[in-house]
Design an enzyme around this catalytic site. Structure first.
Site, PDB file in Angstrom:
ATOM      1  N   LYS A 150      -6.462 -11.850   8.512  1.00  0.00           N
ATOM      2  CA  LYS A 150      -5.409 -11.341   7.662  1.00  0.00           C
ATOM      3  C   LYS A 150      -4.072 -11.402   8.390  1.00  0.00           C
ATOM      4  O   LYS A 150      -4.113 -11.476   9.615  1.00  0.00           O
ATOM      5  CB  LYS A 150      -5.731  -9.927   7.183  1.00  0.00           C
ATOM      6  CG  LYS A 150      -5.509  -8.830   8.243  1.00  0.00           C
ATOM      7  CD  LYS A 150      -5.837  -7.478   7.702  1.00  0.00           C
ATOM      8  CE  LYS A 150      -4.637  -6.759   7.165  1.00  0.00           C
ATOM      9  NZ  LYS A 150      -4.031  -5.810   8.106  1.00  0.00           N
ATOM     10  N   HIS A 208     -11.761  -6.869   8.667  1.00  0.00           N
ATOM     11  CA  HIS A 208     -12.656  -6.342   9.701  1.00  0.00           C
ATOM     12  C   HIS A 208     -13.303  -5.018   9.292  1.00  0.00           C
ATOM     13  O   HIS A 208     -14.303  -4.614   9.869  1.00  0.00           O
ATOM     14  CB  HIS A 208     -11.958  -6.252  11.067  1.00  0.00           C
ATOM     15  CG  HIS A 208     -11.056  -5.072  11.226  1.00  0.00           C
ATOM     16  ND1 HIS A 208      -9.805  -5.005  10.694  1.00  0.00           N
ATOM     17  CD2 HIS A 208     -11.236  -3.895  11.883  1.00  0.00           C
ATOM     18  CE1 HIS A 208      -9.249  -3.848  11.010  1.00  0.00           C
ATOM     19  NE2 HIS A 208     -10.089  -3.156  11.733  1.00  0.00           N
ATOM     20  N   ASP A 231      -0.426  -3.841   4.248  1.00  0.00           N
ATOM     21  CA  ASP A 231      -1.156  -3.871   5.512  1.00  0.00           C
ATOM     22  C   ASP A 231      -2.541  -3.235   5.398  1.00  0.00           C
ATOM     23  O   ASP A 231      -3.485  -3.679   6.039  1.00  0.00           O
ATOM     24  CB  ASP A 231      -0.330  -3.142   6.588  1.00  0.00           C
ATOM     25  CG  ASP A 231      -0.968  -3.209   7.967  1.00  0.00           C
ATOM     26  OD1 ASP A 231      -1.343  -4.321   8.367  1.00  0.00           O
ATOM     27  OD2 ASP A 231      -1.087  -2.160   8.625  1.00  0.00           O
ATOM     28  N   HIS A 258      -8.108  -3.366   3.344  1.00  0.00           N
ATOM     29  CA  HIS A 258      -9.146  -2.451   3.825  1.00  0.00           C
ATOM     30  C   HIS A 258      -9.507  -1.360   2.808  1.00  0.00           C
ATOM     31  O   HIS A 258     -10.673  -1.104   2.536  1.00  0.00           O
ATOM     32  CB  HIS A 258      -8.710  -1.775   5.133  1.00  0.00           C
ATOM     33  CG  HIS A 258      -8.290  -2.728   6.204  1.00  0.00           C
ATOM     34  ND1 HIS A 258      -8.888  -3.939   6.395  1.00  0.00           N
ATOM     35  CD2 HIS A 258      -7.319  -2.641   7.152  1.00  0.00           C
ATOM     36  CE1 HIS A 258      -8.315  -4.559   7.426  1.00  0.00           C
ATOM     37  NE2 HIS A 258      -7.355  -3.793   7.890  1.00  0.00           N
TER      38      HIS A 258
HETATM   39  C1  BG6 Z   1      -5.209  -3.593  10.776  1.00  0.00           C
HETATM   40  C2  BG6 Z   1      -3.828  -3.167  10.400  1.00  0.00           C
HETATM   41  O1  BG6 Z   1      -5.689  -4.538   9.856  1.00  0.00           O
HETATM   42  O2  BG6 Z   1      -6.069  -2.462  10.781  1.00  0.00           O
HETATM   43  C3  BG6 Z   1      -3.323  -2.124  11.372  1.00  0.00           C
HETATM   44  O3  BG6 Z   1      -2.972  -4.292  10.422  1.00  0.00           O
HETATM   45  C4  BG6 Z   1      -4.297  -0.965  11.466  1.00  0.00           C
HETATM   46  O4  BG6 Z   1      -2.039  -1.648  10.982  1.00  0.00           O
HETATM   47  C5  BG6 Z   1      -5.711  -1.469  11.723  1.00  0.00           C
HETATM   48  O5  BG6 Z   1      -3.878  -0.130  12.516  1.00  0.00           O
HETATM   49  C6  BG6 Z   1      -6.714  -0.342  11.639  1.00  0.00           C
HETATM   50  O6  BG6 Z   1      -7.955  -0.785  12.082  1.00  0.00           O
HETATM   51  P1  BG6 Z   1      -8.993   0.206  12.761  1.00  0.00           P
HETATM   52  O7  BG6 Z   1     -10.200  -0.650  12.990  1.00  0.00           O
HETATM   53  O8  BG6 Z   1      -8.367   0.710  14.004  1.00  0.00           O
HETATM   54  O9  BG6 Z   1      -9.237   1.294  11.754  1.00  0.00           O
END
Ligand code: BG6
Length: 477
Positions: free
Chosen positions: A142, A172, A229, A234
């Protein structure tokens, strides 16, 4: 079980994501015995490194990003699998070297861990240089576009040279153990599914709270904001897994078809149902605007919204989404708040209680069901809520303690050829088609986000969004 032999080429092989996530994930899989002896990892990037220098850099990355003691012999054995090709994504340099390195009898996977503006060029080069064949796979990080138009253009570019079955779009969050567990909980138990609908569920809250700010990636973030973002990808994936119909099988298209139906059933969100926030600063903590070095920025670092789904299962049950930076705690969870019992046989004075199922995604991964029981004592019948609380670490012992990183699962799934946990092109486009009008609307209004204190739960307006419907956010802690 080892996967089949592979050549994994990481474009952007010296970059932040490779160092922080991809190489450490591959190391862990190596230690777990999943990497067959013939497997190779090829870093490709600009820069004049040879294999030895690349291995040295990645030794540093492992030391920096993997906790615990690393066994030097294991590390060296792993690093022996690494190679480096100096390459220019848009020019000619290095491509014939890469072609010469590739082997015919193994799986070829190409990880685009580079700026999105290079995705198209890389796909084109892999094709023109005859490096990628029909069995090859590409992995795309992404952001996948910044709106429907750019996402479509990107899908079209990739489709020119790759079939959809070869394209692995990473979100992810889908690789997180606890996110996959959402499906196990819903579809592996008979207990929840009959109640999983508007008749029994009052509302659902999805929170992804972070304590970090955006310093260091301000230039990117200020153009994106929390909506692009986090929400478009997510949060949307979490919502889909919670809301979708049971797929007939745990197979890529069966799962992705159901997710797509949810996204297409999302209602447009009126502006009254969205709160955008931006963190202010204190004497010690820089404000969002300082972090992104843009004193006039109107980009949101927080968003909360009420979303409806127009289908038979969910009509009338709102989903509340909330995500932000610099909040009180790093805490991601999903709370399914059930309706009141239809009638209280104990009378109003016993108190009214609700069952809430909370699934903690991170940290302290686990789940909790609030159950109503009798308050102990000789008096009358008074009710009290107690938690049936489980952390995976306690319940599963050592197995539950090491929660594998999302990338461990996802990279191996690419090699296995399993697309279940990757986004399909139409899914990404549908998510943008829902997001775009919301963003366009606030941009047209030139709307300013509400400021919130760093270390708080976000702006007061987010609380009001809930209070209006006599509901409350769960505490971020
Ligand atoms: C990323 C975003 O995709 O995911 C970030 O770009 C964010 O801004 C992150 O901090 C959060 O991922 P995780 O795995 O730490 O919850």
């Amino acid at each position: 079980i080892p996967v089949d032999p592979f050549d994994l080429v990481i474009f952007g092989g010296t970059g932040d994501l490779a160092r922080r996530k991809i190489i450490p994930a591959l190391y862990r899989r190596f230690i777990a015995g999943q990497m067959p002896p013939e497997a190779r990892i090829i870093g490709a990037a600009r820069g004049d490194l040879d294999d030895a220098a690349y291995r040295d850099q990645m030794r540093g990355a492992l030391a920096e990003f993997l906790s615990g003691d690393l066994n030097a012999d294991d590390v060296s054995a792993f690093l022996d699998r690494l190679h480096f090709v100096s390459i220019d994504a848009t020019g000619d340099a290095g491509w014939s070297d890469l072609r010469d390195l590739m082997r015919d009898d193994v799986i070829r996977a190409f990880y685009f861990s580079v700026a999105p503006s290079l995705f198209g060029a890389l796909a084109q080069k892999l094709h023109d240089q005859d490096i990628a064949g029909p069995q090859s796979r590409i992995v795309v990080e992404k952001p996948f576009g910044r709106n429907l138009k750019t996402a479509k253009a990107l899908n079209e570019t990739l489709a020119r040279h790759f079939d959809e079955t070869q394209i692995y779009r990473i979100d992810h969050y889908l690789g997180k153990e606890t996110v996959q567990n959402l499906m196990a909980v819903r579809f592996g138990n008979v207990l929840f599914e009959p109640l999983w609908n508007a008749q029994y569920v009052d509302h659902i809250q999805i929170t992804v709270a972070e304590t970090v700010g955006v310093s260091g990636r301000g230039a990117f973030y200020d153009q994106a904001g929390a909506m692009r973002d986090m929400v478009q990808n997510h949060m949307m994936q979490l919502l889909c897994l919670i809301a979708m119909e049971p797929p007939s099988r745990f197979e890529p298209d069966a799962v992705r078809d159901e997710k797509l139906k949810v996204i297409r059933a999302l209602d447009p969100v009126p502006s009254d149902d969205i709160v955008r926030g931006q963190y202010a600063g204190t004497d010690d903590i820089p404000s969002y605007r300082q972090d992104v070095e843009n004193p006039d920025s109107q980009t949101e670092s927080f968003v909360a919204m009420k979303v409806g789904i127009s289908n038979w299962r969910w009509a009338g049950t709102p989903f509340y989404l909330r995500t932000g930076k610099r909040l009180r705690a790093r805490a991601s969870e999903i709370a399914v708040v059930f309706k009141d019992a239809p009638h209280s046989i104990f009378g109003e004075e016993a108190g009214r209680h609700r069952n809430i199922l909370t699934i903690r995604l991170q940290p302290n991964e686990g789940m909790m069901l609030g159950v109503t029981i009798k308050e102990p004592g000789p008096g009358g019948m008074r009710l009290v809520d107690v938690p049936l609380d489980m952390t995976f670490a306690d319940a599963l012992g050592p197995e539950g303690e090491h929660v594998p990183d999302a990338y461990e699962r996802l990279v191996m799934d690419v090699i296995r050829g399993n697309q279940t946990l990757f986004m399909r092109g139409d899914e990404v486009e549908a998510a943008w088609a829902w997001t775009d009008p919301l963003v366009d609307a606030w941009e047209a209004r030139d709307e300013r986000p509400a400021l919130y204190e760093p270390g708080s739960s976000g702006p007061e307006e987010a609380q009001i969004l809930m209070h209006r419907a006599n509901r409350r956010w769960r505490e971020i802690k």
